[in-house]
Design an enzyme around this catalytic site. Structure first.
Site, PDB file in Angstrom:
ATOM      1  N   HIS A   1       2.307  -1.249   0.341  1.00 14.63           N
ATOM      2  CA  HIS A   1       3.445  -1.083   0.334  1.00 14.63           C
ATOM      3  C   HIS A   1       4.471  -2.198  -0.283  1.00 14.63           C
ATOM      4  O   HIS A   1       4.255  -3.215   0.101  1.00 14.63           O
ATOM      5  CB  HIS A   1       4.219  -0.676   1.790  1.00 14.63           C
ATOM      6  CG  HIS A   1       3.650   0.449   2.488  1.00 14.63           C
ATOM      7  ND1 HIS A   1       3.661   0.909   3.730  1.00 14.63           N
ATOM      8  CD2 HIS A   1       2.772   1.508   1.907  1.00 14.63           C
ATOM      9  CE1 HIS A   1       3.019   1.958   4.076  1.00 14.63           C
ATOM     10  NE2 HIS A   1       2.712   2.437   2.618  1.00 14.63           N
TER      11      HIS A   1
ATOM     12  N   HIS B   1      -0.231   9.640  -7.715  1.00 17.46           N
ATOM     13  CA  HIS B   1       0.659   8.826  -6.935  1.00 17.46           C
ATOM     14  C   HIS B   1       0.701   7.404  -7.524  1.00 17.46           C
ATOM     15  O   HIS B   1       1.646   6.813  -6.933  1.00 17.46           O
ATOM     16  CB  HIS B   1       0.309   9.020  -5.623  1.00 17.46           C
ATOM     17  CG  HIS B   1      -0.656   8.031  -5.051  1.00 17.46           C
ATOM     18  ND1 HIS B   1      -1.803   7.854  -5.367  1.00 17.46           N
ATOM     19  CD2 HIS B   1      -0.643   7.269  -3.895  1.00 17.46           C
ATOM     20  CE1 HIS B   1      -2.675   7.210  -4.855  1.00 17.46           C
ATOM     21  NE2 HIS B   1      -1.942   6.584  -3.911  1.00 17.46           N
TER      22      HIS B   1
END
Length: 397
Positions: free
Chosen positions: A163, A326
């Protein structure tokens, strides 16, 4: 490239990559998924790699059933990005202050806000549905309800691993803000609870891999999972929206004289379930490490912390169940990356990026990921590139 179909599978397995590049363990997982009685097809993205139960980078279409492990434990994980009115000419020579201000505004790692962020004080944040969303928390699995306080305080936080929050430039010199996060600990706990529940069900006892346990339609267990799944997906969406609003507030303050404006935010999940219709069938489409790429739909495909990312527009290719990759996808595990690379390697591979360069993020080094340019090239029939971004600041947990 177009897809290559895996021979001998019980249902179509379409690969948007060279079959020889798919690791043996990941290929076995794809074959295992294809044996499930409810499966109608799989689309495999160029960033495919081994995961828990189902590969990361796969799109699984099922009728009357859903596999929680094929969603992933970070339910609703995804991306948000927005173009600003700033340009490279507006930036200071030293970006360390700006990185520090971002890290002060958005807690990272296991951090959380001292109090739940009040969305009413965030510039332009859409608060409709906010109260109803939190009221519905009372209907999720009883085992996680006591986490309400932490779930509130982690709303608007980054997490760790892959992240990130990034400040980027596109090829015209325009500044973009981008971030990647999901449903934080509450989504993980809901996912692990329901995977455990599914594994106990009688119809899952003979599966080739117990991690592929499914819930089937018209059962109390499926209803409970769908309730918690969709709530967690919404949590992830709100989480990114609050972080983006906090990020924009930092930019407004730090570039006050520029009177910064922002385009509409692009946002997309890449670990989620959607109800979609293909070939006359109502299906539950699970994207684990894949984005929806319907015709004209915007998406975000990030690379690693030292390379770059792409804003794309979907081409609506139904052979892929309207999907695309992704990200770049890992080509080695985190432990392998730590064994192979040093902090000196990290410094070399992130040169020109204001970011952490310590041992705590060596597992996120660009060399641990597949080349993003190749990943994009392998899905030219799934998406068209709108913008290529290069980060100049990268914040990680």
């Amino acid at each position: 490239m177009s897809y290559v179909e895996v021979p001998g599978a019980k249902v179509p397995i379409r690969l948007w990559t060279d079959p020889s590049s798919v690791e043996d363990g990941a290929m076995r997982q794809l074959q295992n998924v294809s044996t499930l009685p409810w499966i109608k097809g799989l689309a495999v993205m160029p960033d495919v790699h081994y995961g828990k139960g189902a590969t990361v980078g796969s799109v699984i279409a099922m009728q009357g059933a859903v596999c929680p492990a094929a969603v992933g434990v970070d339910i609703g994980c995804g991306m948000s990005a927005v173009r600003t009115s700033l340009t490279a000419n507006d930036l200071p020579g030293d970006l360390s202050r700006l990185r520090s201000k971002i890290e002060q505004a958005i807690p990272v790692g296991r951090g959380m806000h001292r109090e739940m962020v009040d969305p009413g004080r965030l510039h332009g944040f859409p608060t409709s549905g906010w109260d109803d969303f939190w009221q519905r928390f009372g209907g999720v699995a009883e085992s996680v309800r006591f986490r309400h306080d932490r779930a509130e305080k982690q709303m608007g936080t980054l997490g760790s691993g892959n992240h990130f929050v990034e400040f980027c430039l596109d090829e015209t010199g325009a500044v973009w803000l981008m971030l990647h996060s999901g449903s934080r600990n509450i989504g993980k706990e809901l996912a692990e609870y329901h995977i455990g529940q599914a594994q106990k069900l009688p119809h899952n006892q003979g599966l080739i891999d117990r991690d592929l346990a499914v819930f089937v339609a018209d059962t109390p267990q499926m209803a409970a999972y769908r309730n918690d799944l969709f709530w967690a997906q919404e949590y992830a969406k709100y989480n990114r929206a609050i972080m983006m609003a906090l990020f924009q507030d930092v930019i407004r303050r730090e570039f006050k004289k520029a009177k910064v404006t922002f385009d509409p935010v692009i946002s997309c999940h890449h670990n989620y379930v959607a109800e979609e219709r293909y070939e006359g069938m109502d299906l539950l489409v699970t994207r684990k490490g894949a984005i929806r790429a319907g015709s004209g739909e915007f998406g975000i495909i990030p690379g690693s912390m030292g390379t770059g990312s792409y804003i794309v527009k979907g081409l609506g290719n139904e052979a892929s169940f309207n999907s695309a990759s992704h990200g770049a996808g890992r080509r080695m595990s985190r432990s392998a990356a730590k064994r192979r690379f040093s902090t000196k390697d990290l410094e070399d591979q992130t040169r020109g990026v204001e970011c952490r360069k310590d041992s705590g993020v060596v597992d996120e080094i660009p060399g641990a990921y597949k080349p993003i340019e190749k990943v994009i090239d392998q899905q030219r029939d799934l998406v068209e590139v709108v913008a290529k971004l290069k980060q100049v600041i990268c914040v990680k947990g």
